[in-house]
Design a protein around this motif. Structure first.
Motif, PDB file in Angstrom:
ATOM      1  N   LEU A 230      68.860 -42.848  17.596  1.00 25.57           N
ATOM      2  CA  LEU A 230      67.890 -43.879  17.231  1.00 25.57           C
ATOM      3  C   LEU A 230      67.373 -44.588  18.467  1.00 25.57           C
ATOM      4  O   LEU A 230      66.167 -44.754  18.663  1.00 25.57           O
ATOM      5  CB  LEU A 230      68.540 -44.881  16.281  1.00 25.57           C
ATOM      6  CG  LEU A 230      67.739 -46.169  16.017  1.00 25.57           C
ATOM      7  CD1 LEU A 230      66.442 -45.852  15.314  1.00 25.57           C
ATOM      8  CD2 LEU A 230      68.559 -47.148  15.207  1.00 25.57           C
ATOM      9  N   ASN A 231      68.288 -45.012  19.337  1.00 29.11           N
ATOM     10  CA  ASN A 231      67.878 -45.721  20.547  1.00 29.11           C
ATOM     11  C   ASN A 231      67.010 -44.847  21.429  1.00 29.11           C
ATOM     12  O   ASN A 231      65.997 -45.295  21.980  1.00 29.11           O
ATOM     13  CB  ASN A 231      69.110 -46.193  21.324  1.00 29.11           C
ATOM     14  CG  ASN A 231      69.847 -47.297  20.591  1.00 29.11           C
ATOM     15  OD1 ASN A 231      69.251 -48.023  19.809  1.00 29.11           O
ATOM     16  ND2 ASN A 231      71.142 -47.409  20.826  1.00 29.11           N
ATOM     17  N   ARG A 232      67.402 -43.585  21.573  1.00 30.28           N
ATOM     18  CA  ARG A 232      66.642 -42.686  22.435  1.00 30.28           C
ATOM     19  C   ARG A 232      65.235 -42.477  21.892  1.00 30.28           C
ATOM     20  O   ARG A 232      64.259 -42.415  22.640  1.00 30.28           O
ATOM     21  CB  ARG A 232      67.361 -41.339  22.539  1.00 30.28           C
ATOM     22  CG  ARG A 232      66.688 -40.334  23.462  1.00 30.28           C
ATOM     23  CD  ARG A 232      67.537 -39.090  23.618  1.00 30.28           C
ATOM     24  NE  ARG A 232      67.634 -38.327  22.392  1.00 30.28           N
ATOM     25  CZ  ARG A 232      66.709 -37.445  21.981  1.00 30.28           C
ATOM     26  NH1 ARG A 232      65.631 -37.244  22.691  1.00 30.28           N
ATOM     27  NH2 ARG A 232      66.889 -36.772  20.867  1.00 30.28           N
ATOM     28  N   LEU A 233      65.138 -42.401  20.566  1.00 29.24           N
ATOM     29  CA  LEU A 233      63.848 -42.111  19.958  1.00 29.24           C
ATOM     30  C   LEU A 233      62.913 -43.311  19.945  1.00 29.24           C
ATOM     31  O   LEU A 233      61.725 -43.183  20.200  1.00 29.24           O
ATOM     32  CB  LEU A 233      64.053 -41.645  18.515  1.00 29.24           C
ATOM     33  CG  LEU A 233      64.585 -40.232  18.341  1.00 29.24           C
ATOM     34  CD1 LEU A 233      64.991 -40.019  16.906  1.00 29.24           C
ATOM     35  CD2 LEU A 233      63.529 -39.233  18.751  1.00 29.24           C
ATOM     36  N   GLY A 237      59.752 -45.167  23.135  1.00 29.70           N
ATOM     37  CA  GLY A 237      58.380 -45.013  22.682  1.00 29.70           C
ATOM     38  C   GLY A 237      57.675 -43.827  23.300  1.00 29.70           C
ATOM     39  O   GLY A 237      56.466 -43.670  23.154  1.00 29.70           O
ATOM     40  N   MET A 238      58.414 -42.979  24.005  1.00 27.94           N
ATOM     41  CA  MET A 238      57.786 -41.882  24.718  1.00 27.94           C
ATOM     42  C   MET A 238      58.259 -40.520  24.231  1.00 27.94           C
ATOM     43  O   MET A 238      57.959 -39.504  24.844  1.00 27.94           O
ATOM     44  CB  MET A 238      58.063 -42.011  26.226  1.00 27.94           C
ATOM     45  CG  MET A 238      57.383 -43.199  26.869  1.00 27.94           C
ATOM     46  SD  MET A 238      55.592 -43.184  26.632  1.00 27.94           S
ATOM     47  CE  MET A 238      55.172 -41.756  27.641  1.00 27.94           C
ATOM     48  N   GLU A 239      59.013 -40.491  23.147  1.00 26.80           N
ATOM     49  CA  GLU A 239      59.419 -39.205  22.605  1.00 26.80           C
ATOM     50  C   GLU A 239      58.175 -38.426  22.154  1.00 26.80           C
ATOM     51  O   GLU A 239      57.173 -39.020  21.761  1.00 26.80           O
ATOM     52  CB  GLU A 239      60.380 -39.399  21.436  1.00 26.80           C
ATOM     53  CG  GLU A 239      61.775 -39.790  21.872  1.00 26.80           C
ATOM     54  CD  GLU A 239      62.434 -38.731  22.754  1.00 26.80           C
ATOM     55  OE1 GLU A 239      62.342 -37.538  22.423  1.00 26.80           O
ATOM     56  OE2 GLU A 239      63.030 -39.100  23.766  1.00 26.80           O
ATOM     57  N   VAL A 246      51.027 -40.976  23.915  1.00 25.00           N
ATOM     58  CA  VAL A 246      49.627 -40.829  24.336  1.00 25.00           C
ATOM     59  C   VAL A 246      48.968 -39.604  23.716  1.00 25.00           C
ATOM     60  O   VAL A 246      47.748 -39.574  23.508  1.00 25.00           O
ATOM     61  CB  VAL A 246      49.543 -40.777  25.876  1.00 25.00           C
ATOM     62  CG1 VAL A 246      50.240 -39.529  26.425  1.00 25.00           C
ATOM     63  CG2 VAL A 246      48.094 -40.840  26.346  1.00 25.00           C
ATOM     64  N   ALA A 247      49.749 -38.582  23.372  1.00 20.94           N
ATOM     65  CA  ALA A 247      49.178 -37.347  22.820  1.00 20.94           C
ATOM     66  C   ALA A 247      48.448 -37.588  21.502  1.00 20.94           C
ATOM     67  O   ALA A 247      47.553 -36.816  21.136  1.00 20.94           O
ATOM     68  CB  ALA A 247      50.273 -36.306  22.634  1.00 20.94           C
ATOM     69  N   TYR A 248      48.831 -38.643  20.769  1.00 20.10           N
ATOM     70  CA  TYR A 248      48.215 -38.896  19.471  1.00 20.10           C
ATOM     71  C   TYR A 248      46.976 -39.782  19.574  1.00 20.10           C
ATOM     72  O   TYR A 248      46.322 -40.057  18.572  1.00 20.10           O
ATOM     73  CB  TYR A 248      49.237 -39.503  18.502  1.00 20.10           C
ATOM     74  CG  TYR A 248      50.390 -38.558  18.239  1.00 20.10           C
ATOM     75  CD1 TYR A 248      50.232 -37.453  17.416  1.00 20.10           C
ATOM     76  CD2 TYR A 248      51.624 -38.748  18.852  1.00 20.10           C
ATOM     77  CE1 TYR A 248      51.278 -36.566  17.194  1.00 20.10           C
ATOM     78  CE2 TYR A 248      52.674 -37.859  18.643  1.00 20.10           C
ATOM     79  CZ  TYR A 248      52.495 -36.774  17.816  1.00 20.10           C
ATOM     80  OH  TYR A 248      53.521 -35.892  17.613  1.00 20.10           O
TER      81      TYR A 248
END
Length: 258
Positions: A230-233, A237-239, A246-248
């Motif tokens: 959870l923390n990593r994801l 905010g960059m997963e 930014v890809a979206y």
């Protein structure tokens, strides 16, 4: 290149796997699987497509899929989409995910219904029965009592079923599959079979080894549901599939949960 069905007019499809490499492809072929739907967690659609294409040959068709985590981490409901042309991130609202899939004419599947806090329940399926093209009636990661709800929902709402190994471990590939009564030689043909409700039967292996593989897969759930993930994801905010990536291009900013 396309895959050749194992028998005339029949395609054996493992409808949901998380792993894909040479060993997985070889095991699928050895077990008579014609099509794999490859839908790894937290991986963007272009990367899934590239890897699926790399392992598709005359014996095995690998179709890209996305298991989208809708809602928040604590109340996430998974939806499996097949036939997406444009990426859809995780952690957007439930309704926004359905809308994004509909815009792309994707097939929408309900994986492992009722399981823990990661799945659609009876009321979710009732509310979206017209938008769901198949409900999972056998998931190789789960035990018979846990798969029962899927069969009940399929019958109650007259939604076709499907089966998959849901393999997170290589050895589980081909433990369960969906046999469509038609040949499926492309992603488009699989999407059409799902959206049209094509006749199919769900099969799974049995016996001691099958139960052991189910137990091993179930034990693999620990990290899948950890606070560390959870923390990593969410904190970075960059997963790759975070809606703020930014890809979206900000397309999902109005429906994102984080």
């Amino acid at each position: 290149m396309t895959a050749t069905s194992s028998a005339a007019g029949v395609a054996r499809v493992d409808m949901h796997v998380k792993v894909l490499d040479e060993r997985v492809a070889s095991r699928a072929k050895a077990r008579g699987i014609d099509v794999l739907v490859y839908a790894p967690h937290f991986t963007r659609l272009p990367d899934i497509r590239a890897k699926a294409a790399a392992f598709t040959d005359d014996e095995l068709l690998v179709v890209p899929g996305r298991e989208v985590f809708t809602g928040t981490w604590r109340r996430r409901r998974h939806l499996l989409a097949v036939g997406l042309s444009d990426p859809v991130p995780d952690f957007i609202t439930f309704e926004a995910a359905f809308a994004a899939f509909a815009r792309q004419d994707a097939a929408v599947l309900a994986p492992h219904p009722g399981f823990l806090n990661v799945s659609l329940g009876r009321e979710d399926v009732r509310a979206h029965a017209e938008e769901i093209h198949a409900v999972e009636t056998h998931n190789g990661k789960l035990f018979p009592s846990q798969n029962r709800l899927g069969r009940e929902l399929s019958a109650e709402f007259d939604i076709p079923g499907f089966g998959s190994s849901y393999a997170h471990l290589r050895g589980s590939v081909g433990e369960a599959w969906t046999a469509f009564e038609r040949e499926i030689d492309s992603e488009e043909e699989l999407v059409a079979a799902l959206r049209e409700g094509a006749p199919r039967r769900v099969f799974h292996r049995s016996g001691h080894r099958h139960r052991l593989r189910s137990a091993a897969e179930f034990a693999h759930l620990g990290f899948e549901n950890s606070w560390g993930k959870l923390n990593r994801l969410l904190l970075s905010g960059m997963e790759p599939t975070h809606p703020g990536h930014v890809a979206y291009e900000g397309k999902f900013d109005d429906v994102r949960e984080y």
